[in-house]
Design a protein around this motif. Structure first.
Motif: not given
Length: 85
Positions: A40-48, A53-56, A15-19, A31-35
């Motif tokens: 309906g799937r529950e997947l491990p989550l990594i925040k970037l 999508e957001s890099h200039p 997940v891109d935290l900026s957008n 990772t310890k987080e899930t989303i």
């Protein structure tokens, strides 16, 4: 291919935290987080902090810092009136 030598790839949501842009790919990252995904799937989550999508550079909004010449050129232009003629 040899058995038992390849890493354990699994689907992970990034997940891109900026957008808020999300994408799922296979990775071995831990990772310890899930989303909970829309399907309906529950997947491990990594925040970037940033993704393509957001890099200039990739969005086309990157600005060139040295577009009007180098530092020496700027200095010479700024103090040209003080030089001996």
């Amino acid at each position: 291919m040899k058995e038992g030598i390849h890493p354990g790839y699994r689907d992970i949501c990034f997940v891109d935290l900026s957008n808020g842009f999300k994408f799922v790919t296979r990775s071995t990252a831990q990772t310890k987080e899930t989303i909970k995904m829309e399907d309906g799937r529950e997947l491990p989550l990594i925040k970037l902090e940033t993704t393509s999508e957001s890099h200039p550079f990739y969005t086309g909004t990157q600005k060139s810092v040295d577009s009007l010449g180098g530092r020496v050129e700027k200095f010479r232009n700024k103090f040209a009136h003080l030089s001996k003629k």
